[in-house]
Scaffold this active site. Structure first.
Site, PDB file in Angstrom:
ATOM      1  N   SER A   1       1.585  49.599  19.594  1.00 57.19           N
ATOM      2  CA  SER A   1       0.162  49.261  19.451  1.00 57.19           C
ATOM      3  C   SER A   1      -0.384  49.883  18.165  1.00 57.19           C
ATOM      4  CB  SER A   1      -0.630  49.760  20.666  1.00 57.19           C
ATOM      5  OG  SER A   1      -0.329  51.116  20.929  1.00 57.19           O
TER       6      SER A   1
ATOM      7  N   ASP B   1       8.149  54.134  20.859  1.00 57.24           N
ATOM      8  CA  ASP B   1       8.185  52.735  21.312  1.00 57.24           C
ATOM      9  C   ASP B   1       8.967  51.917  20.288  1.00 57.24           C
ATOM     10  OD1 ASP B   1       7.566  50.567  22.866  1.00 57.24           O
ATOM     11  OD2 ASP B   1       5.464  50.437  22.221  1.00 57.24           O
TER      12      ASP B   1
ATOM     13  N   LYS C   1      11.084  53.855  24.303  1.00 58.43           N
ATOM     14  CA  LYS C   1      10.670  52.799  25.232  1.00 58.43           C
ATOM     15  C   LYS C   1      11.115  51.459  24.666  1.00 58.43           C
ATOM     16  CE  LYS C   1       6.261  51.304  25.762  1.00 58.43           C
ATOM     17  NZ  LYS C   1       6.401  49.876  25.362  1.00 58.43           N
TER      18      LYS C   1
ATOM     19  N   GLU D   1      10.931  47.213  25.484  1.00 61.13           N
ATOM     20  CA  GLU D   1      10.382  46.111  26.283  1.00 61.13           C
ATOM     21  C   GLU D   1      11.522  45.195  26.724  1.00 61.13           C
ATOM     22  OE1 GLU D   1       7.234  43.940  24.363  1.00 61.13           O
ATOM     23  OE2 GLU D   1       6.091  45.752  23.907  1.00 61.13           O
TER      24      GLU D   1
ATOM     25  N   GLU E   1       2.948  46.411  32.850  1.00 60.87           N
ATOM     26  CA  GLU E   1       1.718  46.018  32.137  1.00 60.87           C
ATOM     27  C   GLU E   1       1.187  44.683  32.654  1.00 60.87           C
ATOM     28  OE1 GLU E   1       1.806  46.537  27.925  1.00 60.87           O
ATOM     29  OE2 GLU E   1      -0.086  45.464  27.620  1.00 60.87           O
TER      30      GLU E   1
HETATM   31  O1  KIV Z   1       2.390  50.015  22.446  1.00 62.10           O
HETATM   32  C1  KIV Z   1       1.747  50.460  23.401  1.00 62.10           C
HETATM   33  O2  KIV Z   1       0.677  51.062  23.222  1.00 62.10           O
HETATM   34  C2  KIV Z   1       2.271  50.265  24.734  1.00 62.10           C
HETATM   35  C3  KIV Z   1       1.496  50.756  25.912  1.00 62.10           C
HETATM   36  C4  KIV Z   1       0.138  50.249  26.005  1.00 62.10           C
HETATM   37  C5  KIV Z   1       2.237  50.643  27.170  1.00 62.10           C
HETATM   38  O3  KIV Z   1       3.321  49.728  24.866  1.00 62.10           O
END
Ligand code: KIV
Length: 265
Positions: free
Chosen positions: A46, A84, A114, A116, A183
């Protein structure tokens, strides 16, 4: 206070103690959030939308996430830092995923990554965990698949879609994921996944039954003026306060009210 570990998170689920997660992108905020008791700092992709000004998360690069993970790790005091992994940084091959994810731990100071996705990434998740890289899964409305979903839409509404999410969640747990973000899925589906997994679930737009919750920190702080998704709760409204402060500064500079003798050497 003890640093938060993946096993500590598992124990929190066993004790039914909720887990507080926020996104974080810089060292100053990392210090504030970790000292305030946040257990996981997620350097979310994000970043692309809330800090880099992109319309989606798709343009975010490994170097973007790495640089911000380094900053968050430097400011963090005790939270678990999760990097992420950006779009196409882990899908091309297991060895490419290993190299990119490994950099987040080796160079970024993260404790986990993380990813996806569900059934398509199981082999990668297994290989990463076997190599010593803890993995957080992410199912439901995964923003990197925005164009497959045809927009930011709630997922898992039909019984077939719900069954796929439950099956993917169980498969990710079997592959070694230490926790799972859910999510924008219906609360009852999140409840079922949470009940059927031993690893903690972290919800965003997934109702109150997950083991923990995550929000984008800029949303929580009210740092932008646009419309927020329904699942956001704003705990502060900083955008108008920042505007007001900056307007006051501009006025003072233009009218020579700042600086004064008190600000001079
Ligand atoms: O990138 C992000 O902020 C996210 C979260 C909102 C779970 O993946």
């Amino acid at each position: 206070m003890e640093p938060v570990t993946t096993t500590a998170l598992r124990r929190m689920k066993e004790r039914a103690e909720k887990i507080a997660v926020l996104t974080c992108y810089d060292a100053t905020t990392a210090r504030l959030l970790s000292e305030a008791g946040v257990e996981i700092l997620l350097v979310g992709d994000s970043l692309g939308m809330v800090k880099l000004g992109y319309p989606t998360t798709l343009p975010v690069t490994v170097e973007d996430i790495l640089r911000h993970t380094q900053a968050v790790s430097r400011g963090n005091t005790r939270a678990l830092v999760v990097a992420d992994m950006p779009f196409l940084s882990f899908q091309l091959s297991v060895s490419e995923a290993m190299r990119n994810c490994g950099r987040m731990l080796k160079e970024g100071g993260a404790a986990a990554v993380k990813l996806e996705g569900g059934h398509g990434i199981l082999e990668t998740v297994e290989a990463l965990v076997a190599a010593g890289i803890p993995v957080m899964g992410h199912l439901g409305m995964t923003p990197q698949s925005l164009h497959v979903f045809g927009g930011y839409k709630v997922q898992g509404r039909s019984s077939a879609a719900a069954r796929r999410i439950v099956a993917d969640a169980k498969a990710l747990e079997r592959a070694g994921a230490f926790s799972l973000v859910l999510e924008c899925i219906p609360p009852q589906l999140a409840k079922q996944v949470t009940r059927e997994l031993a690893i903690p679930t972290i919800g965003i737009g997934a109702g109150p039954f997950c083991d923990g919750q995550v929000l984008v920190v800029d949303d929580l702080l009210g740092l932008h003026t646009g419309v927020s998704p329904k699942f956001v709760k704003q705990y502060a409204h900083l955008a108008p306060q920042i505007s007001q402060a900056v307007r006051a500064y501009v006025r003072d500079v233009k009218t020579s009210r700042f600086p004064t003798a008190a600000h001079s050497y």
